[in-house]
Design a protein around this motif. Structure first.
Motif, PDB file in Angstrom:
ATOM      1  N   TYR A 219       0.845  -1.202   0.000  1.00  0.00           N
ATOM      2  CA  TYR A 219       0.000   0.000   0.000  1.00  0.00           C
ATOM      3  C   TYR A 219       0.881   1.252   0.000  1.00  0.00           C
ATOM      4  O   TYR A 219       0.547   2.260   0.605  1.00  0.00           O
ATOM      5  CB  TYR A 219      -0.891  -0.042   1.248  1.00  0.00           C
ATOM      6  N   CYS A 220       2.008   1.145  -0.683  1.00  0.00           N
ATOM      7  CA  CYS A 220       3.039   2.190  -0.668  1.00  0.00           C
ATOM      8  C   CYS A 220       2.439   3.591  -0.894  1.00  0.00           C
ATOM      9  O   CYS A 220       1.731   3.819  -1.872  1.00  0.00           O
ATOM     10  CB  CYS A 220       4.055   1.868  -1.759  1.00  0.00           C
ATOM     11  N   PRO A 221       2.707   4.555   0.007  1.00  0.00           N
ATOM     12  CA  PRO A 221       2.041   5.861  -0.090  1.00  0.00           C
ATOM     13  C   PRO A 221       2.634   6.830  -1.103  1.00  0.00           C
ATOM     14  O   PRO A 221       2.171   7.967  -1.192  1.00  0.00           O
ATOM     15  CB  PRO A 221       2.181   6.411   1.343  1.00  0.00           C
ATOM     16  N   VAL A 222       3.661   6.406  -1.860  1.00  0.00           N
ATOM     17  CA  VAL A 222       4.121   7.240  -2.983  1.00  0.00           C
ATOM     18  C   VAL A 222       3.826   6.501  -4.285  1.00  0.00           C
ATOM     19  O   VAL A 222       3.857   5.262  -4.328  1.00  0.00           O
ATOM     20  CB  VAL A 222       5.637   7.576  -2.902  1.00  0.00           C
ATOM     21  N   PRO A 223       3.518   7.248  -5.357  1.00  0.00           N
ATOM     22  CA  PRO A 223       3.207   6.580  -6.620  1.00  0.00           C
ATOM     23  C   PRO A 223       4.433   5.895  -7.212  1.00  0.00           C
ATOM     24  O   PRO A 223       5.548   6.361  -7.015  1.00  0.00           O
ATOM     25  CB  PRO A 223       2.744   7.722  -7.536  1.00  0.00           C
ATOM     26  N   GLY A 224       4.202   4.792  -7.913  1.00  0.00           N
ATOM     27  CA  GLY A 224       5.295   4.129  -8.620  1.00  0.00           C
ATOM     28  C   GLY A 224       5.608   2.733  -8.145  1.00  0.00           C
ATOM     29  O   GLY A 224       5.251   1.748  -8.809  1.00  0.00           O
ATOM     30  N   ARG A 233      -3.428   6.614  -7.890  1.00  0.00           N
ATOM     31  CA  ARG A 233      -4.727   7.129  -8.366  1.00  0.00           C
ATOM     32  C   ARG A 233      -5.091   8.398  -7.579  1.00  0.00           C
ATOM     33  O   ARG A 233      -6.240   8.601  -7.222  1.00  0.00           O
ATOM     34  CB  ARG A 233      -5.824   6.072  -8.155  1.00  0.00           C
ATOM     35  N   ASN A 234      -4.086   9.212  -7.324  1.00  0.00           N
ATOM     36  CA  ASN A 234      -4.291  10.456  -6.567  1.00  0.00           C
ATOM     37  C   ASN A 234      -5.016  10.208  -5.235  1.00  0.00           C
ATOM     38  O   ASN A 234      -5.853  10.995  -4.815  1.00  0.00           O
ATOM     39  CB  ASN A 234      -5.048  11.487  -7.418  1.00  0.00           C
ATOM     40  N   TYR A 235      -4.697   9.105  -4.603  1.00  0.00           N
ATOM     41  CA  TYR A 235      -5.216   8.742  -3.278  1.00  0.00           C
ATOM     42  C   TYR A 235      -6.728   8.559  -3.245  1.00  0.00           C
ATOM     43  O   TYR A 235      -7.388   8.794  -2.223  1.00  0.00           O
ATOM     44  CB  TYR A 235      -4.748   9.755  -2.209  1.00  0.00           C
ATOM     45  N   GLY A 282     -12.211  12.096   2.779  1.00  0.00           N
ATOM     46  CA  GLY A 282     -12.710  11.159   1.771  1.00  0.00           C
ATOM     47  C   GLY A 282     -11.604  10.517   0.953  1.00  0.00           C
ATOM     48  O   GLY A 282     -11.845   9.587   0.188  1.00  0.00           O
ATOM     49  N   LYS A 283     -10.364  11.040   1.122  1.00  0.00           N
ATOM     50  CA  LYS A 283      -9.238  10.437   0.394  1.00  0.00           C
ATOM     51  C   LYS A 283      -8.789   9.149   1.078  1.00  0.00           C
ATOM     52  O   LYS A 283      -9.109   8.901   2.246  1.00  0.00           O
ATOM     53  CB  LYS A 283      -8.061  11.413   0.368  1.00  0.00           C
ATOM     54  N   ASP A 284      -7.972   8.381   0.378  1.00  0.00           N
ATOM     55  CA  ASP A 284      -7.426   7.188   0.999  1.00  0.00           C
ATOM     56  C   ASP A 284      -6.543   7.583   2.189  1.00  0.00           C
ATOM     57  O   ASP A 284      -5.900   8.635   2.178  1.00  0.00           O
ATOM     58  CB  ASP A 284      -6.598   6.393  -0.006  1.00  0.00           C
ATOM     59  N   GLN A 290       0.797  13.447   2.157  1.00  0.00           N
ATOM     60  CA  GLN A 290       0.815  14.801   1.595  1.00  0.00           C
ATOM     61  C   GLN A 290       0.763  15.851   2.698  1.00  0.00           C
ATOM     62  O   GLN A 290       1.466  16.846   2.655  1.00  0.00           O
ATOM     63  CB  GLN A 290      -0.361  14.983   0.629  1.00  0.00           C
ATOM     64  N   MET A 291      -0.068  15.609   3.712  1.00  0.00           N
ATOM     65  CA  MET A 291      -0.131  16.559   4.831  1.00  0.00           C
ATOM     66  C   MET A 291       1.200  16.578   5.578  1.00  0.00           C
ATOM     67  O   MET A 291       1.707  17.640   5.939  1.00  0.00           O
ATOM     68  CB  MET A 291      -1.262  16.156   5.783  1.00  0.00           C
ATOM     69  N   LEU A 292       1.788  15.395   5.783  1.00  0.00           N
ATOM     70  CA  LEU A 292       3.047  15.331   6.533  1.00  0.00           C
ATOM     71  C   LEU A 292       4.187  16.004   5.775  1.00  0.00           C
ATOM     72  O   LEU A 292       5.139  16.505   6.375  1.00  0.00           O
ATOM     73  CB  LEU A 292       3.403  13.863   6.827  1.00  0.00           C
ATOM     74  N   ARG A 293       4.051  16.025   4.448  1.00  0.00           N
ATOM     75  CA  ARG A 293       5.066  16.677   3.624  1.00  0.00           C
ATOM     76  C   ARG A 293       4.897  18.196   3.649  1.00  0.00           C
ATOM     77  O   ARG A 293       5.794  18.936   3.277  1.00  0.00           O
ATOM     78  CB  ARG A 293       4.931  16.151   2.178  1.00  0.00           C
ATOM     79  N   GLY A 294       3.675  18.622   4.041  1.00  0.00           N
ATOM     80  CA  GLY A 294       3.415  20.053   4.094  1.00  0.00           C
ATOM     81  C   GLY A 294       3.026  20.628   2.770  1.00  0.00           C
ATOM     82  O   GLY A 294       2.921  21.834   2.599  1.00  0.00           O
TER      83      GLY A 294
END
Ligand code: NAD
Length: 298
Positions: A219-224, A233-235, A282-284, A290-294
């Protein structure tokens, strides 16, 4: 093959009901969402017009609903399952809800002449589609045994965890561990990005090293690196951040009642509440990276 009513054919219940139909069970599905119901119908279930219609001839009723209030309403409310299912029917609630509500409904079901187990699942929408879910089941042995044909059609690992509510207790522990792990994996990728390390390299090393986890490898949280993960799929959920927040609240509630210290579970709840309050519920749940990255973007 059994006559099975399936109530709640959303992200998880949809593919689960389709796997039951593929295993030659007669599946009567119902959902408030016409889109979800149509998808289940396209997969081989028969669309019912109401809860009452779906359950009236059932041998087994399975529910896969968002939260405890929905489960209570669908079982005990007017026009619900208790009122309309044939006596002796087996009820399987696979929703993730609190232990207290589960125990109350199972006890009321027994008093009304039904067998019932709690049977929350793990494995995500991918596991639901592949029929490889893990079922954590609470309730009497005889009811657990009766549910086997249905469990086997939807899952790979079926564990009898103990008495009524035990499945929900194990599920709360699992999802607290998962949320904490996902945040850890996200922090690792964000640090690697800032150090200029290729994400695929991070994935290749860490998924075969001591940091490996389902949150990283599947379920890797970065694309690729993991092509089927929601990051590609943009979360799009998957398993929404709001559902994870619900589960973290269940775990913290249980921990407080038991007097257990769960500082990282508490922090994970605070972070998911923040993410949800930003309008991203509503996102995955993996989108929390993304929030943690700021910042947003991949
Ligand atoms: P979802 O929102 O996609 O599906 C729930 C469905 O229930 C919806 O289609 C909704 O219309 C339907 N519903 C709500 N109230 C109803 C009612 N009164 N009558 C009929 N239908 C009704 O949610 P989901 O992701 O499928 O999750 C369902 C449950 O499974 C939750 O408890 C969740 O915590 C748990 N779960 C989800 C995942 C996952 O990866 N999505 C994994 C494990 C467990």
């Amino acid at each position: 093959m059994a006559r099975i009513a399936f109530i709640g054919v959303g992200n998880m219940g949809g593919p689960m009901s389709i796997n039951l139909a593929k295993a030659q069970h007669q599946v009567q599905a119902f959902d408030l969402s016409p889109t979800a119901l149509k998808a289940a119908e396209d997969g081989g279930a028969t669309a019912a017009g109401s809860v009452a219609d779906a359950v009236k001839d059932a041998e087994i009723v399975i529910t896969m609903l968002p939260a405890g209030a929905h489960v209570r309403e669908v079982y005990t409310g007017s026009g619900g399952i208790f009122e309309n299912a044939p006596k002796g029917c087996l009820f399987i609630d696979s929703s993730t809800i609190d232990v207290a509500t589960t125990r109350e409904i199972i006890s009321e079901a027994k008093a009304a002449g039904f067998d019932m187990v709690d049977a929350p699942v793990s494995g995500g929408t991918g596991g639901a589609a592949a029929g490889t879910l893990t079922f954590m089941v609470g309730g009497e042995q005889a009811a657990f045994d009766r549910g086997q044909p249905a469990f086997q059609a939807m899952g790979k690992t079926i564990v009898h965890c103990g008495e009524a509510g035990a499945g929900q207790a194990v599920k709360a522990c699992n999802n607290m561990m998962l949320a904490i792990t996902m945040i850890g994996v996200a922090e690792g990728f964000n640090l690697a990005d800032s150090l200029g390390i290729d994400r695929q390299i991070v994935y290749n090393v860490c998924s075969t090293a001591t940091a490996n986890s389902w949150a990283l490898s599947t379920y890797c949280p970065v694309p690729g690196p993991a092509p089927s993960s929601p990051a590609n799929r943009n979360y799009e959920a998957g398993f929404t951040a709001d559902m994870m927040l619900k589960d973290l609240r269940l775990a913290q509630d249980a921990a407080q009642k038991a007097g257990v210290s769960t500082p990282l579970g508490s922090e994970a709840q605070a972070l998911y509440a923040l993410y949800s309050n930003m309008g991203e519920g509503g996102k995955d749940f993996s989108g929390i990276i993304q929030m943690l990255r700021g910042k947003s973007g991949d």
